[in-house]
Scaffold this active site. Structure first.
Site, PDB file in Angstrom:
ATOM      1  CE  LYS A  73     -66.722  12.404  -4.285  1.00  0.00           C
ATOM      2  NZ  LYS A  73     -66.483  12.316  -3.103  1.00  0.00           N
ATOM      3  CG  ASP A 109     -63.955  14.831  -0.865  1.00  0.00           C
ATOM      4  OD1 ASP A 109     -64.959  15.642  -0.600  1.00  0.00           O
ATOM      5  OD2 ASP A 109     -64.255  13.697  -1.246  1.00  0.00           O
ATOM      6  CG  MET A 210     -72.444   6.174   7.867  1.00  0.00           C
ATOM      7  SD  MET A 210     -71.759   6.416   6.092  1.00  0.00           S
ATOM      8  CE  MET A 210     -72.248   4.799   5.448  1.00  0.00           C
TER       9      MET A 210
HETATM   10  P1  NAP Z   1     -65.477   4.149   0.096  1.00  0.00           P
HETATM   11  O1  NAP Z   1     -64.706   4.559  -1.081  1.00  0.00           O
HETATM   12  O2  NAP Z   1     -66.473   2.848   0.176  1.00  0.00           O
HETATM   13  O3  NAP Z   1     -64.215   3.568   1.282  1.00  0.00           O
HETATM   14  C1  NAP Z   1     -64.821   2.674   2.311  1.00  0.00           C
HETATM   15  C2  NAP Z   1     -63.702   2.570   3.265  1.00  0.00           C
HETATM   16  O4  NAP Z   1     -63.981   1.909   4.446  1.00  0.00           O
HETATM   17  C3  NAP Z   1     -62.662   1.596   2.656  1.00  0.00           C
HETATM   18  O5  NAP Z   1     -61.345   1.779   2.994  1.00  0.00           O
HETATM   19  C4  NAP Z   1     -62.948   0.105   3.461  1.00  0.00           C
HETATM   20  O6  NAP Z   1     -62.051  -0.713   3.604  1.00  0.00           O
HETATM   21  C5  NAP Z   1     -63.475   0.610   4.722  1.00  0.00           C
HETATM   22  N1  NAP Z   1     -64.372  -0.275   5.453  1.00  0.00           N
HETATM   23  C6  NAP Z   1     -65.729  -0.523   5.145  1.00  0.00           C
HETATM   24  N2  NAP Z   1     -66.157  -1.602   5.909  1.00  0.00           N
HETATM   25  C7  NAP Z   1     -64.912  -1.780   6.900  1.00  0.00           C
HETATM   26  C8  NAP Z   1     -64.908  -2.771   7.932  1.00  0.00           C
HETATM   27  N3  NAP Z   1     -65.913  -3.505   8.377  1.00  0.00           N
HETATM   28  N4  NAP Z   1     -63.632  -2.982   8.615  1.00  0.00           N
HETATM   29  C9  NAP Z   1     -62.641  -2.232   8.131  1.00  0.00           C
HETATM   30  N5  NAP Z   1     -62.837  -1.234   7.102  1.00  0.00           N
HETATM   31  C10 NAP Z   1     -64.076  -1.058   6.499  1.00  0.00           C
HETATM   32  O7  NAP Z   1     -66.232   5.334   0.840  1.00  0.00           O
HETATM   33  P2  NAP Z   1     -65.854   6.674   1.063  1.00  0.00           P
HETATM   34  O8  NAP Z   1     -66.582   7.536   0.107  1.00  0.00           O
HETATM   35  O9  NAP Z   1     -64.379   6.837   1.396  1.00  0.00           O
HETATM   36  O10 NAP Z   1     -66.669   7.165   2.676  1.00  0.00           O
HETATM   37  C11 NAP Z   1     -65.930   6.624   3.757  1.00  0.00           C
HETATM   38  C12 NAP Z   1     -66.974   7.297   4.931  1.00  0.00           C
HETATM   39  O11 NAP Z   1     -66.503   8.638   4.997  1.00  0.00           O
HETATM   40  C13 NAP Z   1     -68.340   7.287   4.901  1.00  0.00           C
HETATM   41  O12 NAP Z   1     -68.654   6.918   6.117  1.00  0.00           O
HETATM   42  C14 NAP Z   1     -68.867   8.549   4.265  1.00  0.00           C
HETATM   43  O13 NAP Z   1     -69.964   8.789   4.931  1.00  0.00           O
HETATM   44  C15 NAP Z   1     -67.613   9.462   4.640  1.00  0.00           C
HETATM   45  N6  NAP Z   1     -67.390  10.694   4.131  1.00  0.00           N
HETATM   46  C16 NAP Z   1     -67.355  11.893   4.714  1.00  0.00           C
HETATM   47  C17 NAP Z   1     -66.926  13.149   4.260  1.00  0.00           C
HETATM   48  C18 NAP Z   1     -67.174  14.342   4.823  1.00  0.00           C
HETATM   49  O14 NAP Z   1     -67.172  15.354   4.014  1.00  0.00           O
HETATM   50  N7  NAP Z   1     -67.152  14.470   6.295  1.00  0.00           N
HETATM   51  C19 NAP Z   1     -66.808  12.948   2.846  1.00  0.00           C
HETATM   52  C20 NAP Z   1     -66.732  11.627   2.102  1.00  0.00           C
HETATM   53  C21 NAP Z   1     -66.838  10.476   2.745  1.00  0.00           C
HETATM   54  P3  NAP Z   1     -61.275  -1.451   2.580  1.00  0.00           P
HETATM   55  O15 NAP Z   1     -60.401  -0.518   1.582  1.00  0.00           O
HETATM   56  O16 NAP Z   1     -60.402  -2.612   3.462  1.00  0.00           O
HETATM   57  O17 NAP Z   1     -62.360  -2.271   1.660  1.00  0.00           O
END
Ligand code: NAP
Length: 289
Positions: A73, A109, A210
């Site tokens: 991305k 998104d 998740m």
């Molecule tokens: P990403 O870029 O890796 O971001 C993950 C986020 O989660 C970061 O802000 C991280 O925090 C936070 N995080 C992880 N572990 C944590 C913890 N233990 N405590 C607090 N914060 C924590 O991932 P992403 O692509 O944004 O995806 C995030 C979620 O959204 C996933 O579950 C994914 O399946 C879902 N998602 C859904 C859709 C949909 O269409 N429904 C689309 C995209 C993603 P820090 O910034 O503090 O490191």
């Protein structure tokens, strides 16, 4: 259009790694079929190392456009001719569409999330949001919510290496939109409680809850109250611990399933200029249960 691929059939696709699990080919091919459009959507396993070659090939083939998923991305950014405001602010692209000979990067998104809010029967324009996380999906939601007119957004994330980058983005959003965005430490429970208690909607855009870690919850249940709309963009599982707690308290809730549907619908519209036929696609591929 019958089911036959002809000499005139156009190509759209998904690039990413991995892609075999993606529901996007079914969703888009069914939408093309329902609307009688002579296009097909395929998924190609492409890494950051092979992205430049893949994009050069797709351009030479004059494709209508394509989607990008992890880990491409941001890797796509240097190759594009232009970005939409949403993609520029998000610094991330999940949709590329052709405009004449130019390929434009867009991010759907956040559009998908905002449409899922409406689909669930809520309006959050002019309201206040607590957004948990500042990763890829959270950033897209933050940018779109700010552009669409959410009044105030409390972004809550860990105070780690990406804190300053998030702060810089927030300053830019505050300069470029009328939304008032602030950054808070998700691990400071009294600060998190203050943010949530001041909000109309809570949006979990972290990975917490998740699968396979389904017993985790990003907030304590005692931070929730019945008037709060609680949404989780996670869709695996359909009902996260957060959504379970919120339901017990009496909060209106929704999960991330329709964000997935509507981000695809927004890409589809970029490529075809047509609305995806939402109802049959929902029934076939996005069962709530
Ligand atoms: P990403 O870029 O890796 O971001 C993950 C986020 O989660 C970061 O802000 C991280 O925090 C936070 N995080 C992880 N572990 C944590 C913890 N233990 N405590 C607090 N914060 C924590 O991932 P992403 O692509 O944004 O995806 C995030 C979620 O959204 C996933 O579950 C994914 O399946 C879902 N998602 C859904 C859709 C949909 O269409 N429904 C689309 C995209 C993603 P820090 O910034 O503090 O490191």
């Amino acid at each position: 259009m019958g089911n036959e691929i002809t000499g005139a059939t156009g190509l759209t696709c998904l690039l990413g790694h991995p892609v075999a699990h993606s529901i996007s080919p079914q969703m888009h091919n069914e939408a093309f079929r329902l609307l009688g459009l002579d296009y097909r959507y395929l998924a190609f396993d492409v890494t950051p190392e092979t992205l430049e070659h893949a994009f050069t090939g797709l351009k030479a083939l004059h494709v209508l456009g394509f989607n990008l998923t992890m880990p491409l991305k941001t890797a796509i950014l240097p190759y594009l001719d232009d970005l939409t405001p949403t993609a520029r602010l998000s610094n991330s692209v999940n949709t590329v569409y052709r405009d004449g000979e130019r390929y434009i990067g867009h991010m759907t998104d956040g559009i998908g999330y905002m449409r899922s809010v409406t689909d669930a029967g809520f309006s959050i324009i002019g309201k206040k949001m607590t957004l948990l996380g500042a990763g890829g999906a959270a950033t897209a939601i933050l940018v779109q919510a700010a552009l669409d007119g959410v009044k105030e957004i409390y972004v809550c994330k860990r105070k780690n290496a990406s804190w300053d980058k998030t702060l810089a983005l927030i300053e830019q959003i505050n300069r470029e939109t009328s939304c008032n965005v602030s950054l808070h430490d998700i691990e400071d429970s009294s600060e998190l409680t203050r943010c949530i208690s001041n909000s109309d909607i809570l949006t979990n855009a972290t990975n917490v809850g998740m699968a396979p870690d389904i017993e985790s919850c990003p907030v304590s249940p005692d931070m929730l109250f019945p008037e709060l709309i609680v949404s989780d963009i996670i869709y695996n599982p359909r009902e996260t611990k957060l959504i379970q707690y919120a339901k017990e308290i009496g909060c209106p809730t929704f999960n991330g399933l329709y964000m997935l549907l509507y981000q695809g619908a927004a890409s589809f519209q970029c490529w075809t200029g047509m609305e995806m036929p939402i109802t049959p696609i929902k029934e076939k591929y996005f069962s709530i249960k």
